[in-house]
Design a protein around this motif. Sequence first.
Motif, PDB file in Angstrom:
ATOM      1  N   PHE A  32       0.835  -1.198   0.000  1.00 56.98           N
ATOM      2  CA  PHE A  32       0.000   0.000   0.000  1.00 56.98           C
ATOM      3  C   PHE A  32       0.879   1.261   0.000  1.00 56.98           C
ATOM      4  N   PHE A  33       1.884   1.284   0.883  1.00 53.41           N
ATOM      5  CA  PHE A  33       2.743   2.475   0.956  1.00 53.41           C
ATOM      6  C   PHE A  33       3.558   2.648  -0.328  1.00 53.41           C
ATOM      7  N   SER A  34       3.930   1.532  -0.946  1.00 54.36           N
ATOM      8  CA  SER A  34       4.694   1.632  -2.206  1.00 54.36           C
ATOM      9  C   SER A  34       3.882   2.392  -3.235  1.00 54.36           C
ATOM     10  N   ILE A  35       2.627   2.020  -3.380  1.00 48.89           N
ATOM     11  CA  ILE A  35       1.805   2.676  -4.397  1.00 48.89           C
ATOM     12  C   ILE A  35       1.343   4.048  -3.911  1.00 48.89           C
ATOM     13  N   PHE A  36       1.218   4.199  -2.595  1.00 53.58           N
ATOM     14  CA  PHE A  36       0.830   5.508  -2.059  1.00 53.58           C
ATOM     15  C   PHE A  36       1.863   6.562  -2.457  1.00 53.58           C
ATOM     16  N   ILE A  37       3.146   6.203  -2.364  1.00 52.28           N
ATOM     17  CA  ILE A  37       4.207   7.160  -2.694  1.00 52.28           C
ATOM     18  C   ILE A  37       4.045   7.626  -4.148  1.00 52.28           C
ATOM     19  N   VAL A  38       3.726   6.698  -5.030  1.00 51.33           N
ATOM     20  CA  VAL A  38       3.568   7.038  -6.460  1.00 51.33           C
ATOM     21  C   VAL A  38       2.343   7.935  -6.652  1.00 51.33           C
ATOM     22  N   VAL A  39       1.219   7.524  -6.082  1.00 47.87           N
ATOM     23  CA  VAL A  39      -0.027   8.274  -6.270  1.00 47.87           C
ATOM     24  C   VAL A  39       0.085   9.657  -5.624  1.00 47.87           C
ATOM     25  N   HIS A  40       0.632   9.684  -4.422  1.00 44.59           N
ATOM     26  CA  HIS A  40       0.789  10.945  -3.690  1.00 44.59           C
ATOM     27  C   HIS A  40       1.673  11.922  -4.489  1.00 44.59           C
ATOM     28  N   SER A  41       2.773  11.402  -5.037  1.00 46.19           N
ATOM     29  CA  SER A  41       3.673  12.263  -5.818  1.00 46.19           C
ATOM     30  C   SER A  41       2.961  12.774  -7.064  1.00 46.19           C
ATOM     31  N   TYR A  42       2.158  11.918  -7.678  1.00 46.93           N
ATOM     32  CA  TYR A  42       1.426  12.358  -8.873  1.00 46.93           C
ATOM     33  C   TYR A  42       0.402  13.435  -8.507  1.00 46.93           C
ATOM     34  N   LEU A  43      -0.349  13.195  -7.431  1.00 44.00           N
ATOM     35  CA  LEU A  43      -1.376  14.167  -7.030  1.00 44.00           C
ATOM     36  C   LEU A  43      -0.734  15.514  -6.673  1.00 44.00           C
ATOM     37  N   ALA A  44       0.524  15.448  -6.204  1.00 41.73           N
ATOM     38  CA  ALA A  44       1.217  16.694  -5.852  1.00 41.73           C
ATOM     39  C   ALA A  44       1.519  17.541  -7.090  1.00 41.73           C
ATOM     40  N   THR A  45       1.385  16.948  -8.256  1.00 36.31           N
ATOM     41  CA  THR A  45       1.634  17.736  -9.486  1.00 36.31           C
ATOM     42  C   THR A  45       0.352  18.431  -9.962  1.00 36.31           C
ATOM     43  N   LEU A  46      -0.751  18.264  -9.210  1.00 38.61           N
ATOM     44  CA  LEU A  46      -2.028  18.816  -9.658  1.00 38.61           C
ATOM     45  C   LEU A  46      -2.279  20.237  -9.129  1.00 38.61           C
ATOM     46  N   GLY A  47      -1.224  20.915  -8.707  1.00 43.72           N
ATOM     47  CA  GLY A  47      -1.379  22.307  -8.279  1.00 43.72           C
ATOM     48  C   GLY A  47      -1.569  23.210  -9.485  1.00 43.72           C
ATOM     49  N   HIS A  48      -1.505  24.523  -9.254  1.00 44.17           N
ATOM     50  CA  HIS A  48      -1.718  25.408 -10.416  1.00 44.17           C
ATOM     51  C   HIS A  48      -0.578  25.311 -11.422  1.00 44.17           C
ATOM     52  N   THR A  49       0.571  24.870 -10.954  1.00 43.51           N
ATOM     53  CA  THR A  49       1.629  24.405 -11.878  1.00 43.51           C
ATOM     54  C   THR A  49       2.068  23.030 -11.355  1.00 43.51           C
ATOM     55  N   PRO A  50       2.669  22.208 -12.213  1.00 42.29           N
ATOM     56  CA  PRO A  50       3.045  20.859 -11.738  1.00 42.29           C
ATOM     57  C   PRO A  50       3.973  20.863 -10.523  1.00 42.29           C
ATOM     58  N   LEU A  51       4.788  21.915 -10.351  1.00 43.64           N
ATOM     59  CA  LEU A  51       5.733  21.903  -9.228  1.00 43.64           C
ATOM     60  C   LEU A  51       5.289  22.758  -8.045  1.00 43.64           C
ATOM     61  N   ALA A  52       4.103  23.382  -8.151  1.00 40.73           N
ATOM     62  CA  ALA A  52       3.674  24.337  -7.123  1.00 40.73           C
ATOM     63  C   ALA A  52       3.617  23.721  -5.721  1.00 40.73           C
ATOM     64  N   HIS A  53       3.000  22.548  -5.607  1.00 40.96           N
ATOM     65  CA  HIS A  53       2.870  21.922  -4.278  1.00 40.96           C
ATOM     66  C   HIS A  53       4.218  21.455  -3.743  1.00 40.96           C
ATOM     67  N   PHE A  54       5.085  21.003  -4.645  1.00 40.12           N
ATOM     68  CA  PHE A  54       6.429  20.574  -4.216  1.00 40.12           C
ATOM     69  C   PHE A  54       7.177  21.766  -3.606  1.00 40.12           C
ATOM     70  N   LYS A  55       7.073  22.902  -4.349  1.00 42.51           N
ATOM     71  CA  LYS A  55       7.758  24.125  -3.897  1.00 42.51           C
ATOM     72  C   LYS A  55       7.237  24.531  -2.520  1.00 42.51           C
ATOM     73  N   ALA A  56       5.908  24.475  -2.387  1.00 44.85           N
ATOM     74  CA  ALA A  56       5.290  24.889  -1.116  1.00 44.85           C
ATOM     75  C   ALA A  56       5.748  24.024   0.042  1.00 44.85           C
ATOM     76  N   MET A  57       6.003  22.762  -0.234  1.00 44.45           N
ATOM     77  CA  MET A  57       6.418  21.879   0.844  1.00 44.45           C
ATOM     78  C   MET A  57       7.852  22.159   1.279  1.00 44.45           C
ATOM     79  N   PHE A  58       8.581  22.928   0.461  1.00 50.41           N
ATOM     80  CA  PHE A  58       9.912  23.366   0.889  1.00 50.41           C
ATOM     81  C   PHE A  58       9.839  24.740   1.569  1.00 50.41           C
TER      82      PHE A  58
END
Lengths: 206, 369
Positions: free
Chosen positions: A173-199
Motif C-alpha cells: 500500500f505504501f509503495s503505491i501511495f508514494i507514487v499516487v501521492h507524488s502524482y497528485l502533488a503535481t495537480l497544483g496550479h503548476t506541476p511543481l507548485a505543491h512541491f515548492k510549497a512543501m519546501f
Amino acid sequence: MDNKKLIYIHPLPVRIWHWINAVGMVMLVVTGLQIRFADIVSLFTLEEAITLHNYIGFVVIGNYGLWVAFYFGTGKIKIYFPTPKTFLPNTIKQMKYYGVDIFKGDPNPHHMTPDNKFNSLQQQAYVGLMFIFMPLQMITGLLLWRVNDFEKYINMLGGIKIVDTIHVLLFFFFSIFIVVHSYLATLGHTPLAHFKAMFTGFEESH
Amino acid sequence: MKKKKYTSLVLGIFSLLIAPLIFPSLCPAVENEECMECHADDTLARTKSEGMKENLFVNQENFENSVHHANDITCVDCHSDIEKLDWDNEIPHSERLAAVFCDKCHEEEAEAYVDSVHKKAGGKGITIPCYACHGYHYVTHLEAESVLERENGFCLKCHNPNKFHEWLPQMETHFAYVECTVCHAPEVPRYINLRFFDLAKQKFLDGNELLTAMGTDYDGFMPLVDTDSSGIIDIKEFENFTYMLLAKDLRGTFHAELVVAIEPVVHHVNRGAANRECEMCHIPTSLFFENVRFALNKEDGTTEHHQVDRKVLETYYLKHFYALGGTRIRLLDQIGLAMIAAGAGVVLAHLFMRILTIPTRKKKMDHKI
C-alpha cells in the motif's frame, strides 16, 4: 499575477516531518523490496538491507512522534477531521473535480487555508494513513524487529505469518501511495507548485 | 527325512559353540550386572593424579535407556581391556582402564571428525574426544530431539553463541529455530522438522499420542493422510490433515524447525566455513526448505518421518513459522502486484487525460485573458 497571494500553509515542523517521512518511506520501500525479494532484487545484501530497514524504521517512528507532538500540541490536528455537515457534498464535489473538471481547467472547489488545508478526499486518506495504517505498520514492524522478545504479542495476533501479512500488505500500500501521492502533488496550479510549497511553506492562492 | 533332522541338530550345536567367537557380546566374559555391583553406588569415585575426583557411578536406568544398551552393547564391549573380574582385589580390574575408542564401531563418524575444527584443536594441546560432546554411558537417539535439546546437549556445553553472532539479525530466533550445524556444517543434509503442538495439553504430541488420538497407528498414518498415495503430503492433504485433527478435537499448531540429518558429515564443522550468507536461506528456492518432514517421534528417541510438500511452508497452516522471504506467501505478492498495477494504472490514465486535454485548458485560459 493579478490576484495571486501567498499563504503560509506548511509550518516548519510539518515540513521537516514531511521530508524525513518521505525519504524514510522511500528507503523503507526499497530495503523492504530487497528483504522480501532477495531472489530478484540485489541492491544490497540481505544483511545490509535488514540493518538499514531497522534503523530507518526507528527514524520514521521517531518522526511520527514529531508529527503527533506538533499536531496535538498545537491543536491543529482538527484539520484532519472533516465537518460532518459538509463532508459528503464536498467529497462528491472533489471527486468530480479530479475526475472531470480538472481536465476542463475548472478551479479546485477546495480553497486551501492554514486552518482548512486538506480537501475532504485528502482528509479521508490522511486520517486512514496517519491514524490506522502508519501505526499498524510501525507496530507490526516493531514486532518483526525482535520476534523472540515479542513472541507473546505476536502469538496474540495469531502468529508470525499474520503479523507479516499485515506488514507486507501495508508495504504494498505504501509503495503505491508514494507514487499516487507524488502524482497528485503535481495537480497544483503548476506541476511543481505543491512541491515548492512543501519546501518554502507558502502556497500561492489564486 | 531322518538324515535331514540330524544334520539340523549338528548344525544347531555347532552354531551354539562358535557363536561366542563370532558375537562375543552375546556371551560376555563379564556381565553388566557384575559391573553394576560396584558402579551402581552413587558415591563411587576415584581421585585422579591431578587431585580431581572422578565420579564412577553409572545410573543403571539411564544406561538402559541408552542407544548402546538398546543395541546389546555391554560394558566390556567398550571397556574391552577388562577380560575378567578378580573379586579378591578391592578393585576387581585394572585401576587404570585403557581409553575407549569409539571409532572401533563408529568408523564413518571418526573419519568425518578428522576434518573438523574440534579434531584440529588437538594439535594445540587440547583433546576433544567423542565423549566430550556425546557423553558415554547415556547416549540416546538424537533424531527426535528439538533444536534446543540438540543445542543444549552439544554446542552450548562449551560455546556461548551470543558472543559471535551479534551481526545476525533476529539472533535469538535463529537460535530457537535453526540448529547450529545447519550453518556450521555446510555439507550436512538439512530438513524442516514439523511437530504438532497440542494447545490444550500445552505440549508436543509424540507419535503414539497423535496416532491414538487420530484412531490409527504408524502403518495407518500415511494411507489416511496421503490420500493420493504419492508418498508426499501435499497442500490439499495437509489441509485435510488439519481438519482431521480438528475433528478429533485436537487443537494445536504445527511447529517447524530447521535441523540437520544425523549423518557423519555433521562433524565437518570448520573455522571460517560456516554459512554467513542470509540469501542461502531467505529466498524461496533455498535448498534449506526443500526437505520438509512431519515427525512422529517414538519413545526410544527415533522418529518416523513423512515427507511434506515444501509449499506447505508458504501457507497459513504454519502460522508460527516464517523465514523472511524464504517461505513467503505468494498470494500476497499477487495481491501486491494487483494493488501497484491498479494505482499506477489510475495515475497513468489520469496523466494521459491531462495531456490529452491540454488544448481545451489552453483555449479556456486564452479566452479568459
